[in-house]
Write an enzyme that holds these catalytic residues in place. Sequence first.
Site, mmCIF file in Angstrom:
data_model
loop_
_atom_site.group_PDB
_atom_site.id
_atom_site.type_symbol
_atom_site.label_atom_id
_atom_site.label_comp_id
_atom_site.label_asym_id
_atom_site.label_seq_id
_atom_site.Cartn_x
_atom_site.Cartn_y
_atom_site.Cartn_z
ATOM 1 N N SER A 10 69.510 23.491 32.324
ATOM 2 C CA SER A 10 70.180 23.608 31.211
ATOM 3 C C SER A 10 71.582 23.987 31.425
ATOM 4 O O SER A 10 72.513 23.578 30.669
ATOM 5 C CB SER A 10 69.466 25.069 30.314
ATOM 6 N N HIS A 15 65.893 20.083 27.183
ATOM 7 C CA HIS A 15 66.992 19.339 27.449
ATOM 8 C C HIS A 15 66.848 17.810 27.774
ATOM 9 O O HIS A 15 67.963 17.015 27.623
ATOM 10 C CB HIS A 15 68.225 19.938 28.225
ATOM 11 N N LYS A 47 67.371 21.326 19.800
ATOM 12 C CA LYS A 47 68.375 20.858 20.581
ATOM 13 C C LYS A 47 68.624 19.351 20.329
ATOM 14 O O LYS A 47 69.101 19.358 19.036
ATOM 15 C CB LYS A 47 68.115 21.053 22.039
HETATM 16 C C1 PLP Z 1 67.191 26.517 24.824
HETATM 17 C C2 PLP Z 1 66.051 26.654 25.793
HETATM 18 C C3 PLP Z 1 64.821 27.390 25.562
HETATM 19 C C4 PLP Z 1 64.583 28.037 24.322
HETATM 20 O O1 PLP Z 1 64.509 27.051 23.268
HETATM 21 P P1 PLP Z 1 64.630 27.876 21.719
HETATM 22 O O2 PLP Z 1 63.980 27.104 20.782
HETATM 23 O O3 PLP Z 1 66.253 27.957 21.697
HETATM 24 O O4 PLP Z 1 64.186 29.119 21.725
HETATM 25 C C5 PLP Z 1 63.664 27.178 26.483
HETATM 26 N N1 PLP Z 1 63.990 26.582 27.632
HETATM 27 C C6 PLP Z 1 65.034 25.865 28.020
HETATM 28 C C7 PLP Z 1 65.193 25.217 29.333
HETATM 29 C C8 PLP Z 1 66.238 26.035 27.063
HETATM 30 O O5 PLP Z 1 67.426 25.250 27.511
#
Ligand code: PLP
Length: 388
Positions: A177, A205, A237
């Site tokens: 990330s 991602h 995302k």
């Molecule tokens: C953003 C993210 C999460 C958390 O996801 P949310 O739906 O925002 O709680 C988990 N793992 C990774 C790698 C992330 O980037």
Amino acid sequence: MAFDLASGLAQQRAQQLYRTRKIVTTPQGVKLQCDGQAMLSFCSNDYLGLANHPAVIKALQQGAERYGVGSGASHLVTGHSHAHHALEAALAEFTQRPRALLFSSGYMANLGVICALASRQDQIHADRLNHASLIDAARLSGATHRRYPHGDVETLNQRLEKQHNARTFVVTDGVFSMDGEIAPLPPLAATATQQNAMLMVDDAHGIGVIGDGGRGSVAHHHLSVEEVPILVGTLGKALGTFGAFVAGSDDLIETLIQQARTYIYTTALPPAVAHATLTSLELAARDAWRREHLQTLIRRYRSGAQQLGFNIMPSTTPIQPLLIGDAGAALRISEQLQQHGILISAIRPPTVPDNSSRLRITFSANHSEVQVDQLLSALDAVINRNDH
Ligand SMILES: *Cc1c(COP(=O)(O)O)cnc(C)c1O
């Protein structure tokens, strides 16, 4: 107050690690009104530009009309709506897995799946740069938690060879990330299979962004459900909505329904959000141009940044961090960029390791090439010419 919170806050401020929030008054997008100022944003995770897509908004409105607002209960009581069920089926198909299970967030999915499957006598081997939610999940599970050097499959393999009694998990981000790098999934899968460990990939991602039809980094490498038994994806995302899912075998999903505490003891996400996600999933799969355009933007940025002498990282994804090092310096550059109308947040410890503070630049399919040039010229002014 009985506890001295103020001195902790003061210390955090002194270390340049204090975090603040900006108030956004427009929809999510590349152009934001933020703390009253018009900004060009290069730091959201809305990679495909779906968070404010008219068809997704319309689907959310239709979903609200059909299902109301709140789900009213957890999935196991009366909260599991037809919209959730349909989205689970669509996500299973999208990820080419037998089944998928919705969670209210990626954080909760990671906590739920790891704590449902791993306990004190088990072992979790995790990449050093994994997302915080995976670290927290491993800790909460009580399993032995070892972090291998980032991407170092050889070291992981040596560690796995040494122990065969415990139930063993290998856990990695699909796309890291804060670095944008894709995990070495084929060798990880080979090692996990050979050492009888269960591989879990958090593709928060990668989903929507990587591979044919945006099916993510696991599909991109054609890894089967046997090779990657646990696949986590998020919906907030690239898909532009909210929530998360776990995809895998029928037995995995049934186990989670029985055992995952973050699934059982929480209210189901609003069904209208699930309904809207059906539309964004369709758009993500159909609109290959969004991924192609992202690659054009990424190439343009990387070649421009290289010409300006920047320390670019080896990423082929829309996450293109600019390594600064010192937390205070990263914060200052971020503030100066804001004066140029460019919004990029400074990512500092503990989100990233000490002395690796960075500007986490991200691209969206809604950015234009002209906007990438605007970014480059602002970076040149602030970093190279110290003009602010
Ligand atoms: C953003 C993210 C999460 C958390 O996801 P949310 O739906 O925002 O709680 C988990 N793992 C990774 C790698 C992330 O980037």
